[in-house]
Design an enzyme around this catalytic site. Structure first.
Site, PDB file in Angstrom:
ATOM      1  N   HIS A  54       0.841  -1.194   0.000  1.00  0.00           N
ATOM      2  CA  HIS A  54       0.000   0.000   0.000  1.00  0.00           C
ATOM      3  C   HIS A  54       0.882   1.253   0.000  1.00  0.00           C
ATOM      4  O   HIS A  54       2.060   1.202   0.364  1.00  0.00           O
ATOM      5  CB  HIS A  54      -0.920   0.005   1.222  1.00  0.00           C
ATOM      6  CG  HIS A  54      -0.148  -0.070   2.501  1.00  0.00           C
ATOM      7  ND1 HIS A  54       0.531   1.010   3.027  1.00  0.00           N
ATOM      8  CD2 HIS A  54       0.101  -1.109   3.324  1.00  0.00           C
ATOM      9  CE1 HIS A  54       1.144   0.644   4.133  1.00  0.00           C
ATOM     10  NE2 HIS A  54       0.922  -0.645   4.342  1.00  0.00           N
TER      11      HIS A  54
ATOM     12  N   ASP B  53       4.094  -4.669   3.678  1.00  0.00           N
ATOM     13  CA  ASP B  53       5.531  -4.972   3.739  1.00  0.00           C
ATOM     14  C   ASP B  53       5.753  -6.422   4.170  1.00  0.00           C
ATOM     15  O   ASP B  53       6.634  -7.100   3.652  1.00  0.00           O
ATOM     16  CB  ASP B  53       6.275  -3.993   4.672  1.00  0.00           C
ATOM     17  CG  ASP B  53       5.695  -3.923   6.072  1.00  0.00           C
ATOM     18  OD1 ASP B  53       4.640  -4.545   6.329  1.00  0.00           O
ATOM     19  OD2 ASP B  53       6.293  -3.241   6.932  1.00  0.00           O
TER      20      ASP B  53
END
Ligand SMILES: *[C@@H]1O[C@H](CO)[C@@H](O)[C@H](O)[C@H]1NC(C)=O
Ligand SMILES: *[C@@H]1O[C@H](CO)[C@@H](O)[C@H](O)[C@H]1NC(C)=O
Length: 481
Positions: A97, A379
């Site tokens: 994102h 991540d």
């Protein structure tokens, strides 16, 4: 020779360009607070490292700037580069994102005032921003798997909520989408203009920031798409492991990895003193401050050029930031060396890679479904994927990072299919563990699909070192690990 490989050199060059441009913007970032305790001149100097004598890869401020990924630099990308006798068959995109508001607050301080509404007169801006907002406001008729349908389709709070995507985050993915549009649609005609629902595969975790990032990328990729053709699937696991998440050995690797992290932290007395000093400033026990993961919030201050918070005991400043960031870099270095994370990553990434090769094999057989797959993730999704593929030199996934697998067909030998792997626009195909040796004895600038398939079906488990494991199930349940 300073650089061990062409890959490093490429990364360093790209990074250097980005840095020169970014540092011009951020030169004055040093917060007011550091001036008070006399650290400012020193911080200034560190903001602009001498590129030749001081390799930028270890500079904490430089690393942090790359992590922010502020849209401004016209990036060069290597996506879609292939000899003319190759035809693009399918594309698989994994994104992190975009820029978001912190997930944690620093105790007893005011949280940064960042506006998460989308407006034209604020930087960074993208020419499609208003059209995006207007298209999102009409977003009915799309099918969003539960619980996605209850999430807002774009960020909209005048004071960001925790973890909310910012305008920067939207712009980052509009840019990604536009870049992929220019290459894959305009140049390579991956989709016909009357594309249908089953040609796209869209999947996101259940956070608003991942859904909105996916939508921004999709809007840049297919402007004014027909909402009725959109089907977003929900992925409950950040590893995208679907029905194959149960894997006890993976969890054991993770526990050992966390233990390693903890021990490394204990050894760093400068880090300990920094946390103590910050805890004194905000007046909470050190343990509580550390648990509040202050670097997450500090990165938001840093990326948005907002001074670090102050209390009547003093200010959090750039020196604190640099110590924690430097430790993170050191932690990543040790993480690569000790290989515990690699064990976690291989098992963690197997299910999604397995799914991806199945999708590629179907496309290679000539099926027209799912030729563009988008996974909007975190991540903690991209990081294991990068490690599992053997991309050890790759940086920690920055905001709006993109990892792309392209499938190509050789028109001169239609039965042969090849893959290319790209990370943030850099061609890393020959840095993957399954294709490192390939280019030494091949003239083709690509990796055979069979190499990737063999790796995912078998060699991944050999790489684990758990002798004898030949399947995911075996490797996950190995006794006495
Ligand atoms: C960062 O903040 C400083 C001081 O508030 C301001 O002068 C500067 O223009 C800002 N930089 C950017 C890139 O917004
Ligand atoms: C791998 O993919 C195959 C074919 O789609 C599937 O049958 C199998 O269950 C998958 N295995 C794992 C562990 O994901």
């Amino acid at each position: 020779m300073l650089f061990r490989s062409r890959f490093l050199l490429l990364l360093a060059l790209a990074a250097l360009l980005a840095f020169v441009s970014l540092s011009l913007q951020f030169f004055h970032l040093t917060p007011v607070s550091t001036a008070k305790n006399g650290a400012s001149s020193k911080s200034r100097k560190r903001v602009m490292p001498e590129p030749v004598t001081e390799p930028p890869v270890t500079d904490p401020i430089y690393e942090a700037l790359l992590y922010c990924n502020i849209p401004s630099v016209a990036e060069r990308s290597m996506e879609g580069h292939a000899p003319h006798h190759f035809k693009l068959v399918s594309v698989h995109v994994f994104i992190r994102h975009g820029d978001r508001y912190p997930l944690y607050v620093i105790p007893k301080t005011k949280r940064p005032e960042i506006d998460c509404t989308l407006v034209a007169n604020r930087k960074p801006y993208h020419p499609k921003l208003e059209a995006f907002v207007s298209h999102m406001s009409k977003g009915s008729g799309a099918s969003f798997e539960s619980p996605l349908h209850s999430l807002p389709l774009y960020p909209n709070h005048p004071l960001c909520e925790m973890g909310e995507l910012t305008q920067t985050g939207i712009v980052q993915h509009l840019q990604n989408g536009q870049l992929l549009r220019d290459i894959y649609l305009k140049k390579h005609k991956l989709l016909p203009s009357d594309w249908s629902t089953d040609q796209l595969y869209l999947e996101t975790t259940g956070k608003s920031r991942t859904l909105q990032s996916g939508l921004a990328l999709l809007y840049g990729f297919l402007p004014d798409f027909d909402w009725k053709k959109i089907h977003f699937r929900h992925q409950p696991s950040a590893l995208f492991c679907s029905g194959n998440c149960f894997c006890p050995v993976r969890n054991q690797y993770l526990e050992k990895e966390q233990r390693r992290q903890y021990l490394l932290r204990l050894k760093n007395s400068q880090l300990e003193r920094t946390y103590e000093d910050m805890a004194r400033i905000v007046d909470v026990p050190t343990k509580q401050l550390r648990a509040a993961n202050p670097i997450d919030s500090m990165l938001c201050h840093f990326c948005h050029n907002v001074s670090f918070p102050c209390t009547r005991n003093g200010c959090i400043d750039m020196e604190h930031f640099k110590v924690i960031k430097t430790h993170q870099i050191e932690d990543e270095r040790e993480r690569r060396e000790k290989k515990l994370y690699l064990g976690y990553a291989l098992l963690g990434a197997h299910p999604i890679l397995n799914q991806t090769i199945s999708r590629m094999q179907r496309a290679a057989e000539g099926r027209k479904e799912e030729v563009f797959a988008l996974y909007s993730a975190h991540d903690v999704t991209l990081s294991p994927l990068l490690s599992a593929l053997g991309l050890m030199e790759a940086r920690f996934p920055r905001f709006a990072a993109r990892l792309i697998l392209e499938l190509w067909q050789d028109k001169e030998k239609p039965s042969e299919h090849s893959v290319r792997i790209l990370y943030n626009g850099v061609d890393v195909t020959f840095h993957t563990s399954f294709c490192q040796d390939h280019h030494k004895h091949s003239s083709k600038p690509m990796c055979p699909l069979e190499n990737l398939v063999r790796f995912v079906k078998k060699d991944m488990f050999v790489a684990l070192g758990s002798s004898g494991s030949t399947s995911y199930y075996d490797a996950c349940h190995k006794e006495g690990f």
